[in-house]
Design a protein around this motif. Structure first.
Motif, short mmCIF file in Angstrom:
data_model
loop_
_atom_site.label_atom_id
_atom_site.label_comp_id
_atom_site.label_asym_id
_atom_site.label_seq_id
_atom_site.Cartn_x
_atom_site.Cartn_y
_atom_site.Cartn_z
N MET A 1 0.85 -1.19 0.00
CA MET A 1 0.00 0.00 0.00
C MET A 1 0.89 1.24 0.00
SD MET A 1 -3.00 -1.00 2.69
CE MET A 1 -4.01 -2.47 2.43
N ASN A 2 0.84 2.00 -1.06
CA ASN A 2 1.67 3.17 -1.20
C ASN A 2 0.89 4.44 -0.85
OD1 ASN A 2 4.04 1.88 -2.14
ND2 ASN A 2 3.13 1.67 -4.18
N ILE A 3 1.40 5.17 0.12
CA ILE A 3 0.80 6.44 0.52
C ILE A 3 1.74 7.57 0.11
CG2 ILE A 3 0.01 7.87 2.43
CD1 ILE A 3 -0.51 5.27 3.98
N GLY A 4 1.24 8.48 -0.71
CA GLY A 4 2.03 9.65 -1.07
C GLY A 4 1.86 10.73 -0.01
N LEU A 5 2.95 11.38 0.37
CA LEU A 5 2.89 12.46 1.36
C LEU A 5 3.63 13.68 0.84
CD1 LEU A 5 2.27 13.60 4.22
CD2 LEU A 5 4.47 12.63 4.96
N ILE A 6 2.91 14.80 0.77
CA ILE A 6 3.50 16.06 0.33
C ILE A 6 3.18 17.13 1.37
CG2 ILE A 6 3.54 17.84 -1.47
CD1 ILE A 6 2.56 15.67 -3.44
N VAL A 7 4.20 17.79 1.88
CA VAL A 7 4.02 18.80 2.93
C VAL A 7 4.40 20.17 2.38
CG1 VAL A 7 4.69 19.56 5.24
CG2 VAL A 7 4.53 17.11 4.73
N ASN A 8 3.51 21.13 2.51
CA ASN A 8 3.85 22.52 2.27
C ASN A 8 4.34 23.08 3.61
OD1 ASN A 8 4.00 25.27 1.93
ND2 ASN A 8 1.96 25.52 1.08
N PRO A 9 5.66 23.18 3.81
CA PRO A 9 6.19 23.50 5.13
C PRO A 9 5.88 24.93 5.61
CG PRO A 9 7.95 23.49 3.52
CD PRO A 9 6.73 22.97 2.82
N ILE A 10 5.52 25.82 4.69
CA ILE A 10 5.25 27.21 5.11
C ILE A 10 3.77 27.51 5.24
CG2 ILE A 10 7.40 28.02 4.06
CD1 ILE A 10 5.64 29.23 1.79
N ALA A 11 2.91 26.53 4.94
CA ALA A 11 1.47 26.75 5.02
C ALA A 11 1.06 27.19 6.42
CB ALA A 11 0.72 25.47 4.65
N GLY A 12 0.23 28.21 6.49
CA GLY A 12 -0.29 28.67 7.77
C GLY A 12 0.58 29.66 8.51
N MET A 13 1.78 29.93 8.01
CA MET A 13 2.70 30.81 8.75
C MET A 13 2.18 32.24 8.86
SD MET A 13 6.55 29.65 7.61
CE MET A 13 7.31 30.95 8.58
N GLY A 14 1.38 32.67 7.89
CA GLY A 14 0.90 34.06 7.93
C GLY A 14 -0.30 34.29 8.81
N GLY A 15 -0.93 33.21 9.30
CA GLY A 15 -2.19 33.35 10.02
C GLY A 15 -2.10 34.09 11.33
N LYS A 16 -1.27 33.62 12.24
CA LYS A 16 -1.20 34.20 13.58
C LYS A 16 -0.66 35.63 13.59
CE LYS A 16 -0.89 29.88 16.16
NZ LYS A 16 -0.09 29.04 17.09
N VAL A 17 0.14 35.95 12.55
CA VAL A 17 0.69 37.31 12.49
C VAL A 17 -0.20 38.24 11.67
CG1 VAL A 17 3.06 36.58 12.87
CG2 VAL A 17 2.19 36.68 10.53
N GLY A 18 -1.40 37.74 11.30
CA GLY A 18 -2.41 38.59 10.70
C GLY A 18 -2.26 38.84 9.22
N LEU A 19 -1.54 37.97 8.49
CA LEU A 19 -1.31 38.20 7.06
C LEU A 19 -2.27 37.44 6.15
CD1 LEU A 19 2.59 38.35 6.96
CD2 LEU A 19 0.96 40.23 6.81
N LYS A 20 -3.19 36.68 6.72
CA LYS A 20 -4.26 36.00 5.99
C LYS A 20 -3.78 34.89 5.07
CE LYS A 20 -6.86 39.38 7.66
NZ LYS A 20 -5.88 40.15 8.42
N GLY A 21 -2.47 34.55 5.11
CA GLY A 21 -1.95 33.48 4.28
C GLY A 21 -0.47 33.68 4.03
N THR A 22 0.13 32.80 3.20
CA THR A 22 1.55 32.92 2.88
C THR A 22 1.81 32.74 1.39
OG1 THR A 22 1.73 30.63 3.67
CG2 THR A 22 2.60 32.33 5.09
N ASP A 23 0.84 33.10 0.55
CA ASP A 23 1.04 33.02 -0.89
C ASP A 23 1.98 34.14 -1.33
OD1 ASP A 23 -0.71 30.95 -0.85
OD2 ASP A 23 -2.32 31.95 -1.95
N GLY A 24 3.10 33.77 -1.97
CA GLY A 24 4.04 34.76 -2.48
C GLY A 24 5.24 34.97 -1.57
N GLU A 25 6.41 35.18 -2.20
CA GLU A 25 7.65 35.33 -1.45
C GLU A 25 7.65 36.55 -0.54
OE1 GLU A 25 11.05 35.20 -3.98
OE2 GLU A 25 10.51 33.28 -4.89
#
Length: 369
Positions: A1-25
């Motif tokens: 049984m093969n499970i693929g795992l892909i992690v976006n390591p920066i996802a959610g980083m903008g939330g607590k600091v009030g930036l509404k997301g982290t799309d874009g450098e």
């Protein structure tokens, strides 16, 4: 049984600091400068520890570094690295990794991120392979996500071990982050992906208010204002239901971020986590929130700035929940949900609440797994 795992390591980083997301450098840079830390790896590890309980042999195919390999090793799992990044990761790595996992016949692809990551996965996967999202981003409107990281692991095990899950076409939604920062909500349907659906593990699609709710929302806001206590800070969470309170007081408001009221005056607009921790420490504070329609989340979606640390300072007994009867009707069989990322806070939040549904009227609903 093969499970693929892909992690976006920066996802959610903008939330607590009030930036509404982290799309874009540029936004990612601002988030880091504001003190944001990576949360996606930690939440992925929580999912992997559930997977480790699986009794039958499984193979986790993943990406090098903190896009999956590091999280597996931290959880005590030796993965098969099938895609190596060049160091700095981007959405292109997510898409190329997904292509490789399809080529290697993954049974299911599990990804950690938000709606932006879901779109990247959709661009490659479509309906070729079942997917399950680990909710780690700021924007999680799509219906392809589990309700929390642990339930993502349980959904995978349920699908592979018992084959009791029914594959359903579930919506991939996303909203414009730049518009969000200026108070504009523009959600768009991008397509559907196949998800092993079990309502106890997979979240619903976010639903909005309807025009018939306006009178009820007005009466709820009047009740809240009429009963506000003096010398008390009120942290008012995001959403149209809660913002009616500030409108009634003729105050400016942030549609998609928390504002703070003291003695019926606005003292802080669009507060971030640091602001709220400072305000909530050793003061008389109450939090006013409304659950997300169709999903039931009171914390962990929509209000990342109201973090576990803020809730701990305020106390669960000082949480005020408001909602229209129609919104609560959409939550029957689901109840309220909390996914703060801190197990001890989520445990404290699992209790019954008196939800204000009209002027002086309440409905009791519980927060559960």
């Amino acid at each position: 049984m093969n499970i693929g795992l892909i992690v976006n390591p920066i996802a959610g980083m903008g939330g607590k600091v009030g930036l509404k997301g982290t799309d874009g450098e540029n936004i990612l840079k601002r988030a880091i400068e504001a003190g944001a830390i990576k949360e996606s790896p930690y939440k992925t590890i929580k999912m992997l520890k559930i997977l480790k309980e699986h009794k039958k042999p499984i193979n986790i195919m993943t990406v090098s570094g903190d896009m999956g390999e590091a999280e597996c090793l931290e959880a005590g799992i030796k993965p098969e690295v099938v895609f190596v990044t060049g160091g700095t990761t981007s959405f292109k790595d997510t898409e190329e990794a997904a292509r490789e996992m399809i080529r290697r016949k993954a049974s299911v692809i599990v990804f950690a991120g938000g709606d932006g990551t879901a779109r990247n996965i959709y661009n490659v996967v479509g309906d070729k392979v079942p997917v399950i999202g680990i909710p780690t981003g700021v924007k999680i409107h799509s219906a392809v996500f589990a309700s929390n990281p642990k339930n993502a692991g349980r959904a995978v095990i349920n699908y592979l071990e018992n084959n009791r899950s029914i594959l359903k076409d579930r919506e991939v939604m996303d909203i414009d982050e730049e518009g969000l920062r200026y108070g504009r909500v523009s959600a768009k349907l991008y397509g559907y992906m196949k998800v092993p659906f079990d309502k106890q593990y997979i979240q619903g699609l976010k639903s909005g208010s309807n025009s018939t709710d306006k009178g009820i929302i007005s009466r709820i806001s009047k009740y809240i204002v009429d009963n506000m206590e003096e010398d008390t800070y009120y942290i008012v969470g995001a959403g149209t239901t809660t913002k009616a309170i500030l409108e009634r007081l003729n105050l400016e408001y942030t549609l998609l971020g928390p504002d703070v009221i003291y003695n019926k005056k606005l003292i802080l607009k669009d507060a971030n986590e640091r602001d709220l921790i400072k305000i909530s420490k050793n003061k008389k504070v109450k939090i006013i929130i409304s659950p997300i329609g169709g999903q039931g989340f009171i914390f962990g979606r929509g209000n990342p700035q109201i973090s576990g640390s803020v809730i701990s300072n305020v106390g669960v007994e000082n949480i005020i929940i408001i909602a229209t009867p129609a919104k609560l009707l959409s939550l029957l069989g689901k109840g309220l949900q909390a996914d703060t990322g801190r197990d001890e806070i989520d445990a404290l939040l699992k209790r019954s609440y008196k939800i204000i549904v009209d002027y002086g009227e309440y409905y009791v609903m519980s927060c559960k797994d």
